[in-house]
Design an enzyme around this catalytic site. Structure first.
Site, short mmCIF file in Angstrom:
data_model
loop_
_atom_site.label_atom_id
_atom_site.label_comp_id
_atom_site.label_asym_id
_atom_site.label_seq_id
_atom_site.Cartn_x
_atom_site.Cartn_y
_atom_site.Cartn_z
N HIS A 1 0.84 -1.20 0.00
CA HIS A 1 0.00 0.00 0.00
C HIS A 1 0.87 1.26 0.00
CE1 HIS A 1 -2.76 3.02 1.87
NE2 HIS A 1 -3.54 2.54 0.92
N ASP B 1 -6.07 1.41 -2.29
CA ASP B 1 -6.76 1.14 -1.03
C ASP B 1 -7.54 -0.17 -1.10
OD1 ASP B 1 -5.69 3.51 -0.12
OD2 ASP B 1 -7.58 4.62 -0.14
#
Length: 152
Positions: free
Chosen positions: A75, A126
């Site tokens: 991420h 995300d």
């Protein structure tokens, strides 16, 4: 002074003092935490992922301690890519400021087609992380570790 006004004023002051210790969060952070809640369902919340391993929360260095920490590393790397993306380069379109739209149904996340190019990129960062979290085991011993020793 009317006692009722005094109580309201006191409550507001106490609330503001408490809020002063909470660091501001990027706008996209709220979308990200909602996605995590969509996929993990159960006793864990996004707060359980803050200060976990070497990459979840602040930090971002060293070797990930487990699969969940690798989700956070991926991420972080995705957001670093987004910062270099030509459509995410302005302050308003920064990965941390850009709001995107998505839907969550039964643990399935879909980034909406009406997102701009930067929003779509960030939404996918995300979404990928939230789905990764759902599959990775949570190891309590990797919460609040000493990053100076374990994240070299």
């Amino acid at each position: 002074m009317n006692p009722a006004y005094f109580l309201v004023l006191a409550a507001v002051c106490v609330s503001l003092l408490g809020a002063a210790n909470i660091p501001p969060q990027p706008l996209s952070f709220y979308r990200y935490t909602e996605m995590i809640q969509c996929t993990i369902r159960g006793s864990l919340t996004y707060l359980d992922y803050m200060d976990y391993g070497c990459y979840c929360g602040t930090g971002s260095r060293g070797t990930p301690v487990d699969e969940l920490d690798r989700c956070c590393q991926t991420h972080d790397n995705c957001y670093a890519e987004a910062e270099e993306h030509p459509k995410c380069s302005s302050l308003v379109k920064s990965p941390y400021m850009n709001l995107y739209s998505y839907t969550c149904s039964g643990g399935t996340i879909t980034c909406n087609a009406d997102n701009d190019e930067c929003g779509a990129f960030i939404c996918n960062c995300d979404r990928t992380a939230a789905l990764c979290f759902a599959k990775a085991p949570y190891n309590e011993e990797n919460k609040e570790i000493d990053i100076s020793k374990r994240c070299q």
